[in-house]
Scaffold this motif. Sequence first.
Motif, PDB file in Angstrom:
ATOM      1  N   ARG A  87       0.338  -1.241  -0.703  1.00 19.80           N
ATOM      2  CA  ARG A  87       0.250   0.045   0.200  1.00 19.80           C
ATOM      3  C   ARG A  87       1.071   1.191   0.276  1.00 19.80           C
ATOM      4  O   ARG A  87       1.488   1.256   1.253  1.00 19.80           O
ATOM      5  CB  ARG A  87      -0.809  -0.043   1.488  1.00 19.80           C
ATOM      6  N   PRO A  88       0.916   2.295  -1.400  1.00 24.58           N
ATOM      7  CA  PRO A  88       1.282   2.888  -1.365  1.00 24.58           C
ATOM      8  C   PRO A  88       1.466   4.334   0.068  1.00 24.58           C
ATOM      9  O   PRO A  88       0.322   4.455   0.303  1.00 24.58           O
ATOM     10  CB  PRO A  88       1.162   3.834  -2.400  1.00 24.58           C
ATOM     11  N   THR A  89       2.587   5.119  -0.038  1.00 23.06           N
ATOM     12  CA  THR A  89       1.707   6.095   1.303  1.00 23.06           C
ATOM     13  C   THR A  89       2.165   7.509   0.800  1.00 23.06           C
ATOM     14  O   THR A  89       1.530   8.129   1.505  1.00 23.06           O
ATOM     15  CB  THR A  89       2.779   5.727   2.910  1.00 23.06           C
ATOM     16  N   GLY A  90       2.631   7.479  -0.733  1.00 17.53           N
ATOM     17  CA  GLY A  90       3.247   9.264  -1.050  1.00 17.53           C
ATOM     18  C   GLY A  90       4.465   9.424  -0.842  1.00 17.53           C
ATOM     19  O   GLY A  90       4.672  10.528  -1.693  1.00 17.53           O
ATOM     20  N   ASP A  91       4.899   8.975   0.384  1.00 17.57           N
ATOM     21  CA  ASP A  91       6.516   8.894   0.178  1.00 17.57           C
ATOM     22  C   ASP A  91       7.281   7.920  -0.484  1.00 17.57           C
ATOM     23  O   ASP A  91       7.197   7.151  -0.357  1.00 17.57           O
ATOM     24  CB  ASP A  91       6.988   8.476   1.859  1.00 17.57           C
ATOM     25  N   TRP A  92       8.324   8.496  -1.621  1.00 16.35           N
ATOM     26  CA  TRP A  92       8.634   7.589  -2.618  1.00 16.35           C
ATOM     27  C   TRP A  92       9.399   7.150  -1.978  1.00 16.35           C
ATOM     28  O   TRP A  92       9.203   5.212  -2.595  1.00 16.35           O
ATOM     29  CB  TRP A  92       8.863   8.414  -3.604  1.00 16.35           C
ATOM     30  N   LEU A  93      10.329   7.326  -1.323  1.00 20.15           N
ATOM     31  CA  LEU A  93      11.801   6.507  -0.579  1.00 20.15           C
ATOM     32  C   LEU A  93      10.583   5.411   0.662  1.00 20.15           C
ATOM     33  O   LEU A  93      11.158   4.316   0.389  1.00 20.15           O
ATOM     34  CB  LEU A  93      12.348   7.271  -0.109  1.00 20.15           C
ATOM     35  N   ALA A  94      10.012   5.671   1.558  1.00 17.39           N
ATOM     36  CA  ALA A  94       9.200   4.967   2.654  1.00 17.39           C
ATOM     37  C   ALA A  94       8.678   3.995   1.192  1.00 17.39           C
ATOM     38  O   ALA A  94       8.579   2.148   1.745  1.00 17.39           O
ATOM     39  CB  ALA A  94       8.406   5.366   3.224  1.00 17.39           C
ATOM     40  N   ASP A  95       7.715   4.495   0.472  1.00 19.10           N
ATOM     41  CA  ASP A  95       6.754   3.309  -0.393  1.00 19.10           C
ATOM     42  C   ASP A  95       8.591   1.868  -1.434  1.00 19.10           C
ATOM     43  O   ASP A  95       7.846   0.589  -1.256  1.00 19.10           O
ATOM     44  CB  ASP A  95       6.412   3.997  -1.267  1.00 19.10           C
ATOM     45  N   LEU A  96       9.120   3.076  -1.763  1.00 23.12           N
ATOM     46  CA  LEU A  96      10.037   1.689  -3.068  1.00 23.12           C
ATOM     47  C   LEU A  96      10.975   0.772  -1.897  1.00 23.12           C
ATOM     48  O   LEU A  96      11.246  -0.369  -1.992  1.00 23.12           O
ATOM     49  CB  LEU A  96      11.006   2.725  -3.768  1.00 23.12           C
ATOM     50  N   GLU A 132       4.625  -0.189 -14.484  1.00 20.06           N
ATOM     51  CA  GLU A 132       3.186   1.158 -14.439  1.00 20.06           C
ATOM     52  C   GLU A 132       3.268   2.111 -13.050  1.00 20.06           C
ATOM     53  O   GLU A 132       3.933   3.179 -12.895  1.00 20.06           O
ATOM     54  CB  GLU A 132       2.021   1.034 -15.133  1.00 20.06           C
ATOM     55  N   THR A 133       3.608   0.786 -11.850  1.00 19.32           N
ATOM     56  CA  THR A 133       3.067   1.457 -10.468  1.00 19.32           C
ATOM     57  C   THR A 133       4.438   2.202  -9.880  1.00 19.32           C
ATOM     58  O   THR A 133       4.123   3.094  -9.822  1.00 19.32           O
ATOM     59  CB  THR A 133       2.595   0.154  -9.817  1.00 19.32           C
ATOM     60  N   ILE A 134       6.114   1.153 -10.409  1.00 17.38           N
ATOM     61  CA  ILE A 134       6.891   1.646 -10.032  1.00 17.38           C
ATOM     62  C   ILE A 134       6.972   3.367 -10.404  1.00 17.38           C
ATOM     63  O   ILE A 134       8.136   4.400 -10.250  1.00 17.38           O
ATOM     64  CB  ILE A 134       8.530   0.965  -9.935  1.00 17.38           C
ATOM     65  N   LEU A 135       6.995   2.853 -12.272  1.00 21.52           N
ATOM     66  CA  LEU A 135       7.443   4.378 -12.490  1.00 21.52           C
ATOM     67  C   LEU A 135       6.765   5.448 -12.161  1.00 21.52           C
ATOM     68  O   LEU A 135       7.624   6.266 -12.085  1.00 21.52           O
ATOM     69  CB  LEU A 135       7.563   3.947 -14.051  1.00 21.52           C
ATOM     70  N   GLY A 136       5.355   4.740 -11.940  1.00 19.71           N
ATOM     71  CA  GLY A 136       4.500   6.386 -11.812  1.00 19.71           C
ATOM     72  C   GLY A 136       5.333   6.871  -9.904  1.00 19.71           C
ATOM     73  O   GLY A 136       5.021   8.654  -9.916  1.00 19.71           O
ATOM     74  N   VAL A 137       5.582   6.707  -8.855  1.00 17.22           N
ATOM     75  CA  VAL A 137       5.926   6.214  -8.041  1.00 17.22           C
ATOM     76  C   VAL A 137       7.001   7.299  -8.071  1.00 17.22           C
ATOM     77  O   VAL A 137       7.388   8.407  -7.789  1.00 17.22           O
ATOM     78  CB  VAL A 137       6.839   5.224  -7.138  1.00 17.22           C
TER      79      VAL A 137
END
Length: 237
Positions: A87-96, A132-137
Amino acid sequence: MTDRVVPAADRRRRRPTKQGVVLSEELIVATALRLIEEHGAEALSVRRLGRALGADPSSLYRYFRHTDDLLLAVADELIGRTLRTWRPTGDWLADLRDLGLRMHAGALAQPRAAVLSAYRVTGREHEIQAVETILGVLREAGFPDAEAVRVYHAFVDQALAFGALDSASTALPKAARDAESAVWKATYARLPADTHPHIAATARHLVADMRLSSYPAALDLLLSAAAARLAEILGRT
């Protein structure tokens, strides 16, 4: 399996198998994953799958043209299992970081399948969604397109490579794993400082660290480098 083609409209089996279940792509993939973990790559045969499903082996051609087609579906299912828990949070570093750790954990949960499929490109639903998801992040974080692709490439290859490496180790018999882990204490920790000063100085750290996966540390290094690169890019604009 050989290379046969059954029209997509004719693939669904309408009658249950001998075990009373209706075949589906999802059921076949789940069964293949179970058999791979039990028996390795040789599990991917129509005869063994048919026996496990209680179905005529030829019925599998309604869903997969050959064993490689099935292997790609297995690889895609591993990706899907990871995405379903993230589940993404909007914090790209934490999400990846979270996604990478989940990819690695997913590989260790299915080690034999991960070793077989880590280097494959499926072109299927879950892989497409992951790309798609990772490139979007990355693009939403501010990476230009070319840089987003570079970071994506490094991120995914690192996760898959460590997943395959650590899965191969996990798939070893326990006695072999224990013996290899013991080498750091039995051999490296006993090397004298006069001949191997650097090993001797760090021996206790080697004993503690080398039995663990280095993926979390490698992931942090990659993401730190990506963050530094993004700061450099944004500083120019």
